[in-house]
Design a protein around this motif. Structure first.
Motif, short mmCIF file in Angstrom:
data_model
loop_
_atom_site.label_atom_id
_atom_site.label_comp_id
_atom_site.label_asym_id
_atom_site.label_seq_id
_atom_site.Cartn_x
_atom_site.Cartn_y
_atom_site.Cartn_z
N ALA A 86 0.93 -1.09 -0.11
CA ALA A 86 -0.20 -0.02 -0.06
C ALA A 86 0.88 1.27 -0.04
O ALA A 86 0.62 2.26 -0.77
CB ALA A 86 -0.84 -0.02 1.17
N ILE B 154 -6.47 1.01 -4.21
CA ILE B 154 -5.73 1.76 -3.04
C ILE B 154 -6.48 2.87 -2.70
O ILE B 154 -7.13 3.72 -3.51
CB ILE B 154 -4.30 1.97 -3.73
CG1 ILE B 154 -3.43 0.90 -3.90
CG2 ILE B 154 -3.57 2.81 -2.45
CD1 ILE B 154 -3.05 0.07 -2.81
N PRO C 252 -3.62 -2.48 0.76
CA PRO C 252 -4.45 -2.47 -0.30
C PRO C 252 -5.90 -3.07 -0.01
O PRO C 252 -6.35 -3.79 0.71
CB PRO C 252 -4.09 -3.26 -1.36
CG PRO C 252 -2.48 -3.66 -1.01
CD PRO C 252 -2.65 -3.75 0.53
#
Length: 710
Positions: free
Chosen positions: A20, A288, A296
């Motif tokens: 992420a 995202i 994520p």
């Protein structure tokens, strides 16, 4: 064991945070590179819509000349007038029944999808972005529609043990007694449920310029990922990513209202900005949220399996260089002229307001002059001291007028200068007079044609770029339809009368059974059912699916193009139709007598007609009829002519003697003709031989030494 699981879970959590974080950083770099272009594009759009309050509020530009709007509305219809029509055909135009059927199926599916999903409206938004800010983007999605949950029945076996009764299937899975149903054939249990797909769509989404980006790259081939931003409320988040994640994602976006400008977003209108990222390197798709760095929202392997991976084609771009994919809007190139035109327009407006009759007069004549200028009707005003007024020069001597001639001269100069600047803009943008519908009555037809041709050349590159983009959109849509859709969807969507392999096998088995029964009973074989031969020759839906689902074979044998998206010319359509009819009719007229004289030529000429018809777009609808007709003509011409009794050869002795005599005469005539030709040949050789003898003699006189080869 629990400790190991905890360690693995912690590693997965850390890895998710890294993923992420990495994509949040990538998005920041991509948006930073696009920020100057986005800000410039916003200003251009505001000018086009005339909603820039800051511009309207300025004193120097309280009036604007809507040249950007005029140019945009002139170019848009020249670029796009109607939805693209798919043209799916065999790549090599040869006799390929499976490729032909697959092409027809894919073309019908694309035609339905274009109409069903309003590709026309999407394209109009796309073209507006292309003309205004030099970039347009769409995004392709596969959308299946699921039916009600289905629980398949699985045969199970009842087993009695010391612990009680159990039920197991063939694979050893055990079922509870409450899940088992007793039938006439035994016992059945409900298997794992699934939602069947009852309909499938390939949807093309318009993407706003602010909500799309890619990896900073010089060319499209260097792009490693693309992303788009969508806005989802809490319910959509939970439905898409599950309640556990969807309930935690911050709602970090809201409409730009006055309250939001003060940092106070209204409840009920907030959304979460979710980025959908397609990474070409890992062949994965990431969802995202920049405000949720824990992990994520979702990660999936390549969902569509497209040849180019990305769900969008290369963007529709205006002016770019080889150093960046960020385009330069056309307005930038004539922005200075537009600002000068606005200044002149504002000045012209002020000068128009100054075009009023103004002057000065003596104070004692105020009453009389007020009555004269305020009254709209004819009137006479008595003057008490007429002699004094007459001696003072009368009315002309009482008033001193403002010099309005100077205002008129300045106004004319401003209008002339503005006209020249507008003409400069037309020269820069290439918006010719003929495109705007403006023409000079004194121009000749040739001059107008030259203008039209010049304007078409300037805009042709844009038309070709738009056609390229729409072709790429249809190719991506075609890939989705070919690889994701099932036979049931194709069959319902196209109405193609193709059989399945099972239907063909059943029809063939029924016909064989009828033939065997007729043979066993000594009866005549039954006639073939209507359409039986066509069914046996036709490819099956399984054949079509095997071709369409194979990416390599589909590209080898099928080509997807689009026809023109600009306004069609009826005269051109009629001309192409007439050309096709004349070509086919003329060819038949020329080869007909030759086929009658030499039937063996029928097959060659027939293939030539098929080859020519496949090259004409107008001939595709008639291709099947042309093929069947040519095949029938070829088959008929290949049959030997039936001999009537009168045409049977006479084998009597007298007839044989006559034939032999005629044969001997023909042989003698041939020998005589051969002797005559040989004699003429000898006579023709004599001058040549004499010339050769003379040349050799001259050569010996000139050089009587023999030539030696070293």
């Amino acid at each position: 064991m629990a400790e190991v699981l905890d360690v693995e879970a912690e590693k997965a959590k850390i890895e998710a945070q890294k993923t992420a974080g990495r994509w949040i950083s990538e998005l920041g770099l991509s948006e930073k590179a696009l920020q100057p272009y986005i800000e410039r594009a916003k200003k251009i759009v505001r000018r086009y819509k005339r909603d820039d309050e800051a511009v309207r509020a300025t004193v120097s530009r309280n009036r604007q000349f809507a040249l950007l709007w005029a140019n945009t509305e002139t170019i848009r219809p020249a670029l796009y007038a109607r939805p693209p029509q798919p043209v799916v055909s065999r790549r090599f135009k040869d006799a390929d029944p499976v490729a032909k059927a697959a092409s027809e199926v894919l073309e019908r599916c694309l035609t339905f999808s274009i109409d069903k999903n309003n590709l026309d409206g999407v394209t109009r938004d796309l073209v507006l972005d292309y003309v205004l800010v030099a970039r347009g983007i769409t995004w392709e999605r596969y959308v299946p529609t699921h039916g009600a949950m289905v629980y398949p029945k699985i045969p199970v076996v009842q087993i009695t043990t010391d612990a009680g009764v159990k039920y197991n299937d063939d694979e050893g899975r055990e079922y509870e007694e409450d899940d088992v149903t007793e039938t006439d054939d035994g016992y059945e249990a409900s298997g794992e449920g699934y939602e069947p797909v009852i309909f499938e769509e390939s949807v093309t989404d318009y993407v706003n310029n602010e909500d799309w980006g890619c990896s900073p790259s010089r060319t499209w081939d260097e792009v490693t990922y693309v992303w788009r931003r969508v806005y989802m409320d809490r319910e959509q988040l939970e439905d898409r990513f599950g309640e556990e994640i969807g309930s935690k994602v911050p709602l970090d976006w809201g409409p730009r209202t006055q309250d939001q400008a003060k940092g106070q977003d209204k409840d009920g209108v907030k959304r979460a900005a979710v980025y959908e990222i397609w990474d070409k390197c890992s062949k994965k798709v990431f969802w995202i949220s920049k405000s949720w760095s824990a992990q994520p929202l979702d990660v999936r392997d390549d969902p569509l399996g497209l040849d180019g991976f990305f769900p969008c084609p290369k963007p529709l771009l205006g002016t770019t260089g080889n150093d960046s994919l960020i385009p330069v809007p056309d307005y930038v190139y004539w922005q200075d002229q537009a600002e000068e035109i606005d200044d002149l327009t504002s000045r012209i407006g002020k000068l128009e307001k100054a075009l009023k009759l103004k002057g000065f007069y003596a104070g004692e004549g105020k009453t009389n002059l007020d009555q004269l200028f305020k009254n709209d009707t004819n009137m006479l005003i008595p003057v008490a001291d007429w002699i004094t007024m007459k001696e003072g020069g009368g009315l002309r001597g009482q008033i001193e007028w403002m010099p309005i001639e100077q205002v008129v001269t300045t106004l004319q100069a401003c209008i002339s200068l503005r006209s020249q600047l507008i003409e400069d803009v037309y020269q820069i943008t290439g918006v010719a007079d003929i495109l705007r519908g403006a023409t000079d009555p004194g121009e000749t037809a040739t001059a107008q044609r030259i203008k039209a041709r010049t304007g078409a050349v300037r805009i042709r590159d844009r038309q070709n770029e738009l056609a390229r983009y729409l072709r790429d959109v249809l190719r991506i849509k075609g890939e989705v339809i070919a690889e994701k859709f099932g036979i049931d969807t194709w069959r319902a969507m196209t109405g193609e009368p193709l059989p399945t392999a099972e239907e063909k096998a059943q029809a063939q088995a029924q016909m064989q059974q009828a033939m065997q029964m007729a043979q066993a009973t000594g009866q005549q074989p039954p006639p073939l059912p209507p359409g039986f031969e066509d069914m046996m020759k036709s490819p099956t839906w399984e054949d079509v699916q095997a071709l369409l689902s194979n990416n390599a074979m589909r590209q080898f044998r099928i080509d997807i193009e689009t026809d023109s998206t600009i306004e069609p010319n009826e005269m051109d359509e009629q001309e192409r139709t007439v050309q096709f009819i004349q070509a086919i009719s003329g060819f038949f007229a020329q080869v007909g007598p030759q086929v009658a004289a030499q039937p063996l030529l029928a097959r060659m000429f027939g293939e030539m007609i098929k080859f020519a018809a496949r090259r004409f777009r107008a001939g595709r609808q008639l291709e099947d009829i042309i093929d069947s007709t040519v095949d029938q003509i070829t088959a008929a011409a290949s049959q030997p002519p039936a001999q009537t009794p009168a045409e049977q050869p006479d084998t009597t002795p007298i007839a044989v003697a006559q034939i032999n005599q005629q044969t001997e005469q023909m042989v003698q005539q041939g020998e005589t003709e051969r002797a005559r030709i040989e004699q003429q040949t000898q006579l023709a050789r004599l001058p040549i031989e004499q010339a050769e003898t003379q040349i050799k003699g001259l050569a010996l006189v000139r050089d009587n030494q023999p030539q030696v080869v070293a």
